[in-house]
Motif scaffolding. Structure first.
Motif, PDB file in Angstrom:
ATOM      1  N   LEU A  29       0.857  -1.181   0.000  1.00 45.31           N
ATOM      2  CA  LEU A  29       0.000   0.000   0.000  1.00 45.31           C
ATOM      3  C   LEU A  29       0.896   1.234   0.000  1.00 45.31           C
ATOM      4  N   ASP A  30       0.819   2.012  -1.080  1.00 49.74           N
ATOM      5  CA  ASP A  30       1.654   3.209  -1.242  1.00 49.74           C
ATOM      6  C   ASP A  30       0.796   4.440  -0.963  1.00 49.74           C
ATOM      7  N   LEU A  31       0.895   5.000   0.257  1.00 45.84           N
ATOM      8  CA  LEU A  31       0.141   6.180   0.636  1.00 45.84           C
ATOM      9  C   LEU A  31       0.901   7.437   0.195  1.00 45.84           C
ATOM     10  N   TYR A  32       0.164   8.442  -0.255  1.00 47.41           N
ATOM     11  CA  TYR A  32       0.757   9.654  -0.839  1.00 47.41           C
ATOM     12  C   TYR A  32       1.698   9.251  -1.977  1.00 47.41           C
ATOM     13  N   SER A  33       1.203   8.443  -2.899  1.00 48.50           N
ATOM     14  CA  SER A  33       2.070   7.788  -3.889  1.00 48.50           C
ATOM     15  C   SER A  33       2.728   8.766  -4.853  1.00 48.50           C
ATOM     16  N   GLY A  34       2.006   9.816  -5.300  1.00 42.30           N
ATOM     17  CA  GLY A  34       2.625  10.772  -6.224  1.00 42.30           C
ATOM     18  C   GLY A  34       3.062  10.095  -7.509  1.00 42.30           C
ATOM     19  N   THR A  35       4.345   9.993  -7.726  1.00 42.18           N
ATOM     20  CA  THR A  35       4.879   9.365  -8.938  1.00 42.18           C
ATOM     21  C   THR A  35       4.690   7.858  -8.948  1.00 42.18           C
ATOM     22  N   GLY A  36       4.469   7.264  -7.763  1.00 43.56           N
ATOM     23  CA  GLY A  36       4.335   5.818  -7.669  1.00 43.56           C
ATOM     24  C   GLY A  36       5.655   5.082  -7.611  1.00 43.56           C
ATOM     25  N   SER A  37       6.748   5.788  -7.399  1.00 50.52           N
ATOM     26  CA  SER A  37       8.070   5.151  -7.467  1.00 50.52           C
ATOM     27  C   SER A  37       8.264   4.089  -6.386  1.00 50.52           C
ATOM     28  N   VAL A  38       7.668   4.277  -5.200  1.00 53.28           N
ATOM     29  CA  VAL A  38       7.848   3.302  -4.119  1.00 53.28           C
ATOM     30  C   VAL A  38       7.070   2.024  -4.424  1.00 53.28           C
ATOM     31  N   GLY A  39       5.792   2.176  -4.792  1.00 54.32           N
ATOM     32  CA  GLY A  39       4.997   0.996  -5.117  1.00 54.32           C
ATOM     33  C   GLY A  39       5.524   0.255  -6.337  1.00 54.32           C
ATOM     34  N   ILE A  40       5.998   0.990  -7.339  1.00 53.45           N
ATOM     35  CA  ILE A  40       6.584   0.353  -8.528  1.00 53.45           C
ATOM     36  C   ILE A  40       7.850  -0.406  -8.157  1.00 53.45           C
ATOM     37  N   GLU A  41       8.663   0.158  -7.278  1.00 46.45           N
ATOM     38  CA  GLU A  41       9.860  -0.548  -6.799  1.00 46.45           C
ATOM     39  C   GLU A  41       9.486  -1.838  -6.092  1.00 46.45           C
ATOM     40  N   ALA A  42       8.368  -1.793  -5.334  1.00 44.63           N
ATOM     41  CA  ALA A  42       7.924  -2.987  -4.617  1.00 44.63           C
ATOM     42  C   ALA A  42       7.507  -4.098  -5.575  1.00 44.63           C
ATOM     43  N   GLU A  76       1.144  -7.343  -5.780  1.00 43.05           N
ATOM     44  CA  GLU A  76       0.160  -6.309  -6.057  1.00 43.05           C
ATOM     45  C   GLU A  76       0.508  -5.049  -5.279  1.00 43.05           C
ATOM     46  N   ALA A  77       0.160  -3.896  -5.850  1.00 42.37           N
ATOM     47  CA  ALA A  77       0.399  -2.618  -5.176  1.00 42.37           C
ATOM     48  C   ALA A  77      -0.814  -1.715  -5.352  1.00 42.37           C
ATOM     49  N   HIS A  78      -1.223  -1.070  -4.253  1.00 45.52           N
ATOM     50  CA  HIS A  78      -2.319  -0.100  -4.268  1.00 45.52           C
ATOM     51  C   HIS A  78      -1.719   1.298  -4.082  1.00 45.52           C
ATOM     52  N   PHE A  79      -2.103   2.212  -4.960  1.00 49.96           N
ATOM     53  CA  PHE A  79      -1.577   3.573  -4.939  1.00 49.96           C
ATOM     54  C   PHE A  79      -2.700   4.532  -4.526  1.00 49.96           C
ATOM     55  N   VAL A  80      -2.425   5.364  -3.511  1.00 50.06           N
ATOM     56  CA  VAL A  80      -3.406   6.340  -3.030  1.00 50.06           C
ATOM     57  C   VAL A  80      -2.855   7.739  -3.313  1.00 50.06           C
ATOM     58  N   GLU A  81      -3.501   8.453  -4.229  1.00 49.26           N
ATOM     59  CA  GLU A  81      -3.087   9.800  -4.614  1.00 49.26           C
ATOM     60  C   GLU A  81      -4.335  10.641  -4.857  1.00 49.26           C
ATOM     61  N   MET A  82      -4.390  11.834  -4.274  1.00 48.16           N
ATOM     62  CA  MET A  82      -5.583  12.673  -4.343  1.00 48.16           C
ATOM     63  C   MET A  82      -5.628  13.595  -5.558  1.00 48.16           C
ATOM     64  N   ASP A  83      -4.511  13.823  -6.229  1.00 46.42           N
ATOM     65  CA  ASP A  83      -4.452  14.767  -7.346  1.00 46.42           C
ATOM     66  C   ASP A  83      -4.752  14.039  -8.662  1.00 46.42           C
ATOM     67  N   PRO A  84      -5.909  14.311  -9.294  1.00 44.77           N
ATOM     68  CA  PRO A  84      -6.240  13.611 -10.551  1.00 44.77           C
ATOM     69  C   PRO A  84      -5.235  13.883 -11.671  1.00 44.77           C
ATOM     70  N   TRP A  85      -4.688  15.125 -11.717  1.00 45.47           N
ATOM     71  CA  TRP A  85      -3.720  15.432 -12.771  1.00 45.47           C
ATOM     72  C   TRP A  85      -2.470  14.568 -12.631  1.00 45.47           C
ATOM     73  N   VAL A  86      -1.980  14.406 -11.408  1.00 43.37           N
ATOM     74  CA  VAL A  86      -0.799  13.571 -11.170  1.00 43.37           C
ATOM     75  C   VAL A  86      -1.094  12.116 -11.517  1.00 43.37           C
ATOM     76  N   VAL A  87      -2.294  11.664 -11.199  1.00 44.18           N
ATOM     77  CA  VAL A  87      -2.666  10.276 -11.508  1.00 44.18           C
ATOM     78  C   VAL A  87      -2.642  10.023 -13.009  1.00 44.18           C
ATOM     79  N   SER A  88      -3.261  10.917 -13.784  1.00 43.21           N
ATOM     80  CA  SER A  88      -3.398  10.696 -15.226  1.00 43.21           C
ATOM     81  C   SER A  88      -2.142  11.034 -16.017  1.00 43.21           C
ATOM     82  N   ASN A  89      -1.305  11.951 -15.518  1.00 41.16           N
ATOM     83  CA  ASN A  89      -0.142  12.409 -16.292  1.00 41.16           C
ATOM     84  C   ASN A  89       1.196  11.907 -15.765  1.00 41.16           C
TER      85      ASN A  89
END
Length: 339
Positions: free
Chosen positions: A166-179, A186-199
Motif C-alpha cells: 500500500l503506497d500512501l501519498y504515492s505521487g509518482t508511484g516510485s515506491v509501489g513500482i519498486e515494490a 500487487e500494489a495499491h496507490f493512493v493519490e488525491m491529485d487527478p492530474w498527477v494520476v493521469s499524467n
C-alpha cells in the motif's frame, strides 16, 4: 480744470506712498490721476475625503457640501470628480488582479524523467516526475535503504517476500513500482491529485508494465484509511505500507494514530515512514514495533514491523562487540544483513 483734493497720500500699484504736495508747488495734495489694483486672492485648498478603512467615520454628506460651498466650490462637481477618480482606481486595480490571475493560469505543469527503478524486473527504467516541488518523491538513497532492510527482515536479501503493498501519498508511484519490481504481487496507490494520476502515475505504470498488478485510488489518504476495509476487499490487511507525505501538510502524530487504527495494517505488516527532522516518532505503531530509525541529511526513515522480525537483543550485543573482536570484513558482513 477739475481739482480733487485728498487728505491721504496716493497708494501706487507697487504699494508706495506718494506725497504729491512736494512736487506740485502751490497745489495742496492734488491727485491728477488715480490707479487702483485689487489684491489677487487665491481660493484656499480644501480636502474633503474619507479613508476606505474608516467609511462613515468622517463628515456627513450635508456637512461636506456646506464646507465646500463656504470656500466657493461646487459640491456636485466635486462629488462627480471623486466618483470618477474612484472608478479609475477600481478599474486599475481590477486590471492588475486580472493580469496576476492570467500569469498564474499560464504556467503549465510539466514532467521529466529523473527517477529510476533501482532493482528487480524493471531495473533502470526511467520514471516520470513532476517538475518543481508539488510532488516530492522519495530520494533513491532512502528508497534503496528501506528496501534493503525489508528484504533482510524477510529472510531474502535479494527480493521481497511476496505480498501486497500500500503506497500512501504515492505521487509518482516510485515506491509501489519498486515494490512490484522486487517481488510484490500487487500494489495499491493512493493519490488525491487527478492530474498527477493521469499524467504521472498512470504513464509510469504503463512504462514499467505493471498496470495489471496495480490498483489506483484517487482519494485523500485520511478518507482511504477510514474506509480501508471496504476499498481493499476480502484480502484484508496489507503486507507492506509506505507513508511518504508532504512534510509541511500533515500532522505526523495524527497521521500515525490513524494508520495504527486502520484495518489496513495487521500483525504481520511492515510500515515504512519518511519524516523530516524535529519530528518525534513513537516506538510502536499499533501492534507493530519500531525496527530501525535512520537519518539521511534532513530526511529520516522509520520502519515498523512484527515482533518476529525484530533484531534479537543477544545478537545485537554480539554485533556491537564484533568490531573489537573480529576482522573488519567479517563485522561488516554480519552488520549488513540487519542494517
Amino acid at each position: 480744470m477739475a481739482v480733487v483734493v485728498l487728505s491721504s497720500p496716493i497708494v501706487s500699484p507697487l504699494g508706495i506712498n506718494i506725497d504729491m504736495s512736494k512736487n506740485l508747488g502751490s497745489f495742496h495734495k492734488v491727485q491728477l490721476f488715480s490707479v487702483s489694483t485689487p489684491l489677487r486672492s487665491r481660493k484656499p485648498v480644501v480636502t474633503v475625503a474619507s479613508s476606505r478603512k474608516n467609511i462613515g467615520a468622517g463628515l456627513a454628506n450635508e456637512d461636506k457640501k456646506l464646507l465646500l460651498e463656504r470656500y466657493g466650490y461646487d459640491a456636485n462637481e466635486f462629488a462627480s470628480q471623486s466618483k470618477k477618480s474612484r472608478r479609475k482606481e477600481e478599474e486599475r486595480s481590477g486590471r492588475n488582479s486580472q493580469k496576476e490571475e492570467e500569469v498564474v493560469a499560464v504556467q503549465p505543469r510539466t514532467t521529466h524523467r529523473l527517477l529510476q527503478v533501482l532493482a528487480g524486473t524493471a531495473k533502470r527504467k526511467k520514471l516520470l516526475s513532476l517538475k518543481g516541488m508539488d510532488v516530492r518523491p522519495m530520494m533513491e538513497v532512502v528508497k534503496g535503504a528501506a528496501f534493503g532492510i525489508l528484504q533482510a527482515a524477510g529472510g531474502c536479501p535479494t527480493s521481497l517476500r511476496p505480498g501486497r503493498w500500500l503506497d500512501l501519498y504515492s505521487g509518482t508511484g516510485s515506491v509501489g513500482i519498486e515494490a512490484i519490481s522486487r517481488g510484490c504481487s500487487e500494489a495499491h496507490f493512493v493519490e488525491m491529485d487527478p492530474w498527477v494520476v493521469s499524467n504521472v502515475l498512470q504513464p509510469n505504470l504503463e512504462h514499467t508494465g505493471f498496470v495489471e498488478a496495480s490498483v489506483i485510488h484517487t482519494a485523500r489518504v485520511e478518507n482511504f484509511l477510514e474506509r480501508a476495509d471496504k476499498l481493499v476487499g476480502k484480502d484484508g490487511a496489507f503486507d507492506y505500507i509506505s507513508v511518504t507525505p508532504p512534510y509541511m501538510e500533515v500532522d505526523y502524530e495524527v497521521l500515525m494514530d490513524q494508520v495504527s487504527k486502520s484495518p489496513a495494517i495487521g500483525e504481520n505488516t511492515f510500515i515504512v515512514v519518511e519524516y523530516p527532522s524535529r519530528t518525534t516518532m513513537l516506538d510502536s505503531c499499533g501492534c507493530l514495533e519500531k525496527m530501525t530509525d535512520r537519518r539521511f541529511g534532513r530526511t529520516h526513515l522509520a520502519i515498523y514491523g512484527p515482533k518476529w522480525a525484530q533484531k534479537p537483543k543477544n545478537l545485537e550485543s554480539t554485533v556491537n562487540l564484533s568490531s573489537h573482536m573480529w576482522p573488519c570484513s567479517c563485522s561488516k558482513a554480519l552488520n549488513k544483513g540487519w542494517d
